[in-house]
Write a protein that holds these residues in place. Structure first.
Motif, PDB file in Angstrom:
ATOM      1  N   PHE A  74       0.829  -1.201   0.000  1.00 21.54           N
ATOM      2  CA  PHE A  74       0.000   0.000   0.000  1.00 21.54           C
ATOM      3  C   PHE A  74       0.866   1.254   0.000  1.00 21.54           C
ATOM      4  O   PHE A  74       1.915   1.295   0.648  1.00 21.54           O
ATOM      5  CB  PHE A  74      -0.919   0.016   1.229  1.00 21.54           C
ATOM      6  N   PRO A  75       0.461   2.293  -0.700  1.00 22.38           N
ATOM      7  CA  PRO A  75       1.216   3.555  -0.677  1.00 22.38           C
ATOM      8  C   PRO A  75       1.055   4.262   0.659  1.00 22.38           C
ATOM      9  O   PRO A  75       0.225   3.873   1.497  1.00 22.38           O
ATOM     10  CB  PRO A  75       0.575   4.352  -1.821  1.00 22.38           C
ATOM     11  N   THR A  76       1.847   5.304   0.867  1.00 21.67           N
ATOM     12  CA  THR A  76       1.747   6.094   2.091  1.00 21.67           C
ATOM     13  C   THR A  76       0.338   6.681   2.213  1.00 21.67           C
ATOM     14  O   THR A  76      -0.214   7.209   1.245  1.00 21.67           O
ATOM     15  CB  THR A  76       2.783   7.223   2.095  1.00 21.67           C
ATOM     16  N   THR A  99       2.033  -7.438   6.848  1.00 24.77           N
ATOM     17  CA  THR A  99       3.314  -7.048   7.427  1.00 24.77           C
ATOM     18  C   THR A  99       3.367  -5.536   7.559  1.00 24.77           C
ATOM     19  O   THR A  99       3.154  -4.819   6.576  1.00 24.77           O
ATOM     20  CB  THR A  99       4.488  -7.535   6.564  1.00 24.77           C
ATOM     21  N   LEU A 100       3.644  -5.059   8.775  1.00 26.28           N
ATOM     22  CA  LEU A 100       3.864  -3.633   9.028  1.00 26.28           C
ATOM     23  C   LEU A 100       5.362  -3.409   9.187  1.00 26.28           C
ATOM     24  O   LEU A 100       5.980  -3.899  10.143  1.00 26.28           O
ATOM     25  CB  LEU A 100       3.144  -3.185  10.300  1.00 26.28           C
ATOM     26  N   THR A 101       5.955  -2.703   8.226  1.00 22.45           N
ATOM     27  CA  THR A 101       7.366  -2.345   8.315  1.00 22.45           C
ATOM     28  C   THR A 101       7.454  -0.924   8.848  1.00 22.45           C
ATOM     29  O   THR A 101       6.964   0.017   8.218  1.00 22.45           O
ATOM     30  CB  THR A 101       8.030  -2.442   6.932  1.00 22.45           C
ATOM     31  N   PRO A 111       9.609  -5.404  12.207  1.00 24.42           N
ATOM     32  CA  PRO A 111       8.372  -5.601  11.441  1.00 24.42           C
ATOM     33  C   PRO A 111       7.350  -6.397  12.251  1.00 24.42           C
ATOM     34  O   PRO A 111       7.706  -7.308  13.012  1.00 24.42           O
ATOM     35  CB  PRO A 111       8.842  -6.386  10.208  1.00 24.42           C
ATOM     36  N   TYR A 112       6.089  -6.024  12.082  1.00 26.52           N
ATOM     37  CA  TYR A 112       4.997  -6.736  12.746  1.00 26.52           C
ATOM     38  C   TYR A 112       4.243  -7.527  11.692  1.00 26.52           C
ATOM     39  O   TYR A 112       3.630  -6.972  10.797  1.00 26.52           O
ATOM     40  CB  TYR A 112       4.060  -5.750  13.446  1.00 26.52           C
ATOM     41  N   ASN A 170       5.952   6.760   8.645  1.00 25.35           N
ATOM     42  CA  ASN A 170       6.949   5.864   9.239  1.00 25.35           C
ATOM     43  C   ASN A 170       6.628   4.389   9.029  1.00 25.35           C
ATOM     44  O   ASN A 170       7.256   3.532   9.658  1.00 25.35           O
ATOM     45  CB  ASN A 170       7.078   6.128  10.747  1.00 25.35           C
ATOM     46  N   LEU A 171       5.655   4.079   8.204  1.00 25.36           N
ATOM     47  CA  LEU A 171       5.271   2.671   8.059  1.00 25.36           C
ATOM     48  C   LEU A 171       4.951   2.333   6.615  1.00 25.36           C
ATOM     49  O   LEU A 171       4.629   3.197   5.803  1.00 25.36           O
ATOM     50  CB  LEU A 171       4.063   2.347   8.945  1.00 25.36           C
TER      51      LEU A 171
END
Length: 462
Positions: free
Chosen positions: A347-349, A386-388, A394-395, A430-431
């Motif tokens: 996904f984009p910012t 995945t959350l970078t 990473p989560y 930030n993600l």
């Protein structure tokens, strides 16, 4: 090619046309005068080399493509004849002579590889007089298409174009949707095939690819329309009709397994290794990402509906973990054998957006702290998120979409619709959020929404 009932040849700068309806006759009827039925022989002239490589027909004439320029062969008369035919300069864009121009229905597409990467141009409003409008549709992915692209397959009915480099495994796709004269949706994506691409062709809502592995060639078929899997259903309401599942396996092959019998695949279970084996179908060559999924059978228990396992090739056999044998010698059981593939969306910012008329503006200077992201799915099974995050580990979480008591017995453990909330609590810049699925079950993403704290920082904008 053919144009106005004439056979057309390109020879350097020349366009040579046969007599109309007499495709092998390139001789005039008389050496003294011209007639409308005589062959046509014209040359394209320019201050650059005007060697013509290809052409495509439109209502106003025949568009001719050289490496540096485009020309229009047309006539102002109702009859195309040696006297009325003319070639005019149309545009001066570079053209990849190893590819071919293609029709998108009402517009024309072509490739330019003059730079480090290929560019995809679309020519609209092509008229006999005046210059057309040329749009670079690959501008947003300017470093995406390789310079060596030489294979193109186009489906006007499904609004999709595929590009490939002969001998490579990646397939680049462009999907679009046009309403009236406005392009309201367009997207780029890529597929990784199981071998080197030799050729692409579109036929009857399907893409056919000739793929080479070592010395073996196979033809692979990719359908644009859903081809639901027989024997595999999912249902969230015990009182409604079962819905078929859209299975996600490349080169999927339905096998009827049994302990014995003709026209079936005999399976053998080894209790020592806890593996079931059966004879390998000829079209399966590599072990990488090979898998099976079980579907319901006739005269058998439904214990393997939706059951999934990776598979390996051992000589002339395929081996899978566990006991997959039917319950009796008279039982039949169905499995699908195929290759897994990664479906991945980054996904984009995320920014707060405001829409005014047909334009949308993202507020990039404000403060936005995301609390959670909501993903809305259609048919869905197993998927990963995945959350970078900057400065943090990473989560990653794997979701099995179907809770207990939410689906009907003897059907696949899938849901037809679900909204999943992903906890975030992080500044938007930030993600990076990534959705991934490597499983035969579907993961059909409909939309994404977010919740969080937004502040414009009290800026006054002019």
């Amino acid at each position: 090619m053919f144009f106005r009932n004439r056979l057309v040849f390109f020879s350097d700068e020349n366009v040579i046309m046969s007599r109309p309806g007499d495709f092998y006759n390139f001789w005039p009827k008389s050496a003294i005068t011209y007639s409308a039925e005589d062959p046509i022989d014209l040359s394209a002239s320019s201050d650059l080399p005007a060697i013509i490589y290809d052409g495509i027909q439109v209502n106003s004439g025949l568009i001719l493509f050289s490496e540096n320029q485009q020309f229009m062969l047309s006539t102002e008369s109702e009859v195309l004849s040696p006297i009325s035919a003319k070639i005019n300069s149309l545009t001066t864009y570079n053209f990849n002579s190893k590819s071919n121009p293609f029709s998108l229905g009402a517009t024309i597409g072509f490739l330019d590889n003059a730079g480090k990467y290929s560019r995809f141009f679309e020519m609209v409003n092509v008229l006999r007089e005046g210059e057309p409008t040329v749009l670079e549709q690959s501008k947003i992915v300017s470093q995406y298409l390789p310079k060596e692209v030489d294979i193109i397959a186009n489906s006007r009915e499904n609004s999709a174009i595929f590009f490939a480099v002969k001998g490579q495994t990646k397939l680049y796709g462009y999907r679009y949707h046009t309403a009236a004269s406005k392009r309201i949706l367009q997207s780029w994506f890529e597929w990784e095939l199981s071998g080197a691409i030799e050729h692409l062709a579109m036929l009857d809502d399907a893409l056919y690819a000739i793929v080479k592995n070592s010395t073996t060639h196979t033809i692979q078929k990719f359908r644009f329309k859903h081809e639901f899997v027989p024997h595999l259903t999912y249902n969230v309401d015990a009182g409604s009709t079962d819905d078929p599942v859209n299975l996600h396996l490349d080169q999927a092959k339905l096998l009827t397994i049994a302990n014995s019998g003709t026209n079936t695949t005999q399976v053998t279970y080894n209790a020592t290794t806890n593996k079931t084996s059966f004879t390998k179908p000829a079209e399966f060559i590599t072990t990488s990402n090979l898998a099976v999924i079980g579907v319901d059978g006739a005269l058998a228990s439904e214990r393997d509906v939706g059951r999934f396992s990776l598979a390996t090739i051992n000589g002339s056999n395929v081996e899978i973990d566990g006991d997959w044998t039917p319950t009796s010698n008279t039982s039949l059981h169905y499995i699908y054998l195929g290759y897994l593939y990664d479906m991945e969306v980054e996904f984009p910012t995320i920014y707060r957006q405001e829409t005014s008329g047909s334009s949308t503006r993202s507020d990039t200077s404000s403060s936005l702290v995301l609390h959670r992201v909501n993903l809305s799915f259609g048919g869905v099974g197993v998927y990963d998120t995945t959350l970078t995050r900057v400065g943090k580990l990473p989560y990653q979480e794997t979701y099995e979409s179907t809770p207990a008591d939410a689906y009907k017995a003897d059907t696949a453990a899938l849901l037809t619709e679900v909204i999943k909330t992903i906890p975030v609590y992080e500044k938007n810049t930030n993600l990076t959020l990534t959705l991934k699925s490597t499983h035969p079950s579907p993961a059909t993403l409909y939309s994404m929404s977010w919740e969080g704290d937004y502040s414009p920082k009290y800026y006054r904008r002019v």
